[in-house]
Write an enzyme that holds these catalytic residues in place. Structure first.
Site, PDB file in Angstrom:
ATOM      1  N   ASP A  74      12.606 -24.706  21.855  1.00 49.20           N
ATOM      2  CA  ASP A  74      13.231 -25.147  23.101  1.00 49.20           C
ATOM      3  C   ASP A  74      12.183 -25.599  24.118  1.00 49.20           C
ATOM      4  OD1 ASP A  74      12.906 -22.138  22.977  1.00 49.20           O
ATOM      5  OD2 ASP A  74      13.166 -22.381  25.128  1.00 49.20           O
ATOM      6  N   ASN A  75      10.897 -25.461  23.774  1.00 53.69           N
ATOM      7  CA  ASN A  75       9.826 -25.945  24.638  1.00 53.69           C
ATOM      8  C   ASN A  75       9.095 -27.137  24.028  1.00 53.69           C
ATOM      9  OD1 ASN A  75      10.344 -23.944  26.529  1.00 53.69           O
ATOM     10  ND2 ASN A  75       8.846 -22.531  25.659  1.00 53.69           N
TER      11      ASN A  75
ATOM     12  N   ASP B 125       7.135 -27.401  29.909  1.00 51.62           N
ATOM     13  CA  ASP B 125       7.302 -25.964  30.169  1.00 51.62           C
ATOM     14  C   ASP B 125       5.975 -25.217  30.201  1.00 51.62           C
ATOM     15  OD1 ASP B 125       9.969 -25.978  30.675  1.00 51.62           O
ATOM     16  OD2 ASP B 125      10.583 -25.429  28.662  1.00 51.62           O
TER      17      ASP B 125
END
Length: 508
Positions: free
Chosen positions: A260-261, A270
């Site tokens: 998710d990063n 991020d």
């Protein structure tokens, strides 16, 4: 402020927001009391088409309030900022639904032919905050602000940062801190985890809609390929491989390379527990929370490759529209694996080319990889400073050792360095450039100034006392990482002893 408010559009055709409610939730930011400006990138203001003087002129209070998200509670529903939903693997484990737990996208700005999303990080709880408070703190916001701009000026793909707004609102992390909101900017904040979300929830239509958005907006040439979605995966492989080579080339550790990063555009995204290495350690772990060392410096390329497998799995339902049904599943897997293997064929040469440039080698020779590895071995054994080793290496001369001292003195084992330097000089004998030309080329790829942890910490400590001058000065230094910058040499020195006690974690 009307200029800025009018330029940020919340749901333009073709934007991520236009994908609809399956992809995001609109809600106002949670206001903070008495916001104030901590830092501003004037360069980024101009990129967005804003007058940077607004931030410090008569409208400064309105500027700080806007980029704290305070006015959004009075906006109409269709103009509200939004939080996006996604899922992902965290530390190698499937975490299920995640999403923007403390970020809200205000909308898009279009200027000079570019469309950029503007996002507030730390703007309060969202439906995806899970157990979090939705806030960011001054410490983490300053670090992200400075590093986003530093990476851009190093020439490494990244999200950008526009401003940091602070508030005395208390926020608890390991200890009580104060709140801050960083405004970050990117063409898109779509992550691998967005695709994983719709795949894991068996929503192929939304998965296709998302992929079409990315292709049509950023990779339209993929439409001409036999399988546009496989071509999209190939673009992710290419950009991720290049990004990994660039990270390794400057000694940058991301610290939390969860899926998710990972940006679908190959951007550094991020900034949490990141760090530029001081003393080189191939096994360096910058994230205090990463107790298993999954995201150690030396493992970053492998993790990037693993994350691409997760992305490929999520895209599988879209592959093979052009294939006959019989045998389609097997062919799809085979084709996806071929594309993923492109990471290896892309990353290895990119890293070798990066290291060859850092060593000032203009002519390719098969022994170059071994020469670079030999240097890394003695750097690791001596914990030689990463940035200064490569920067000072440009002072070494072909003919003799008279210029060795600045780099040699970084090694406790001088004999080990001398032995490597003999091999380096033998290699330089085959180079057409003289020492001056080689040094100039090396100084354009080996930065003198990076965002070392102790530099960020000094700026943070002053900012906590409402003195933001060091944030501004450090930002200016980092805008010119390859220049000598007379008067700023202290920003390029070895870290002080107290810096060894600094730790960054997932709360950073």
């Amino acid at each position: 402020m009307q200029q800025i408010a009018g330029a940020v559009e919340a749901g333009k055709p073709g934007s991520f927001a236009a994908l609809g409610t399956a992809f995001l939730t609109r809600l106002p930011a949670a206001p903070v009391p008495e916001p104030y400006l901590v830092g501003l990138s004037r360069e980024m203001a101009q990129t967005l088409g804003f007058n940077p003087d607004i931030a410090t002129g008569p409208e400064k209070d309105a500027f700080a309030a806007y980029f704290a998200g305070n006015p959004t509670r009075d906006w109409p529903v269709d103009a509200l900022p939004y939080a996006a939903v996604y899922s992902g693997h965290q530390f190698g484990v499937w975490a299920g639904q995640l999403g923007d737990g403390r970020a809200l996208t205000l909308g898009e700005v279009e200027h000079d032919g570019a469309r950029l999303e503007v996002q507030l990080k730390g703007a309060g709880r969202t439906p995806y905050s899970r157990m979090g408070d939705g806030r960011a703190v001054l410490r983490s916001s300053i670090r992200e602000f400075l590093c986003s701009e530093a990476m851009h000026h190093l020439g490494i793909p990244t999200t950008r940062a526009f401003a940091v707004v602070g508030s005395d609102l208390p926020v608890r992390r390991e200890e009580m801190e104060t709140a801050a909101i960083v405004t970050r900017v990117a063409p898109s904040f779509v992550r691998f985890g967005h695709f994983e979300h719709f795949y894991s929830n068996d929503r192929p239509d939304d998965l296709r809609k998302l992929a079409d958005h990315v292709i049509d907006r950023f990779y339209p040439h993929c439409r001409a390929e036999p399988d546009p979605y496989l071509a999209l995966l190939a673009e992710a492989v290419r950009t991720t491989a290049d990004l990994m080579a660039q990270w390794q080339g400057v000694g940058f550790c991301h610290g939390v390379m969860n899926t998710d990063n990972m940006s679908i555009l190959g951007l550094t995204i991020d900034y949490g527990p990141f760090g530029f290495m001081d003393g080189f350690n191939a096994h360096h772990v910058c994230n205090h929370s990463d107790t298993q060392g999954r995201y150690a410096y030396g493992r970053q390329p492998q993790v990037g490759y693993w994350n691409l497998f997760c992305l490929a799995q999520a895209l599988v339902p879209l592959f093979g529209d052009n294939l006959p049904e019989e045998g389609r599943a097997e062919r799809v897997v085979e084709e996806a694996q071929k594309v993923l293997e492109g990471f290896k064929t892309r990353f290895a040469p990119a890293l070798v080319a990066t290291m060859r440039a850092k060593l000032g080698l203009a002519v390719e020779r098969e022994s170059d990889d071994a020469l670079a590895n030999g240097l890394f071995e003695i750097m690791h054994a001596n914990r030689a400073d990463f940035t200064l080793t490569f920067r000072n290496l440009s002072k070494l001369r072909k003919a003799d050792a008279s210029g060795d001292a600045p780099v040699r003195d970084l090694f406790l084992d001088r004999a080990a360095f001398d032995a490597w330097a003999v091999k380096y000089r033998e290699r330089l004998a085959h180079e057409p450039r003289d020492d001056a030309a080689r040094a100039d080329a090396m100084n354009h790829v080996n930065p003198k100034y990076v965002l070392r942890n102790h530099l960020a910490e000094q700026a943070i400590r002053q900012a906590a006392e409402k003195d933001f001058s060091e944030v501004a000065r450090l930002l200016d230094v980092l805008r010119h990482p390859y220049d000598e910058q007379p008067g700023n040499e202290a920003y390029a020195g070895l870290p002080p002893d107290w810096a060894s006690d600094l730790e960054v974690s997932c709360s950073s």
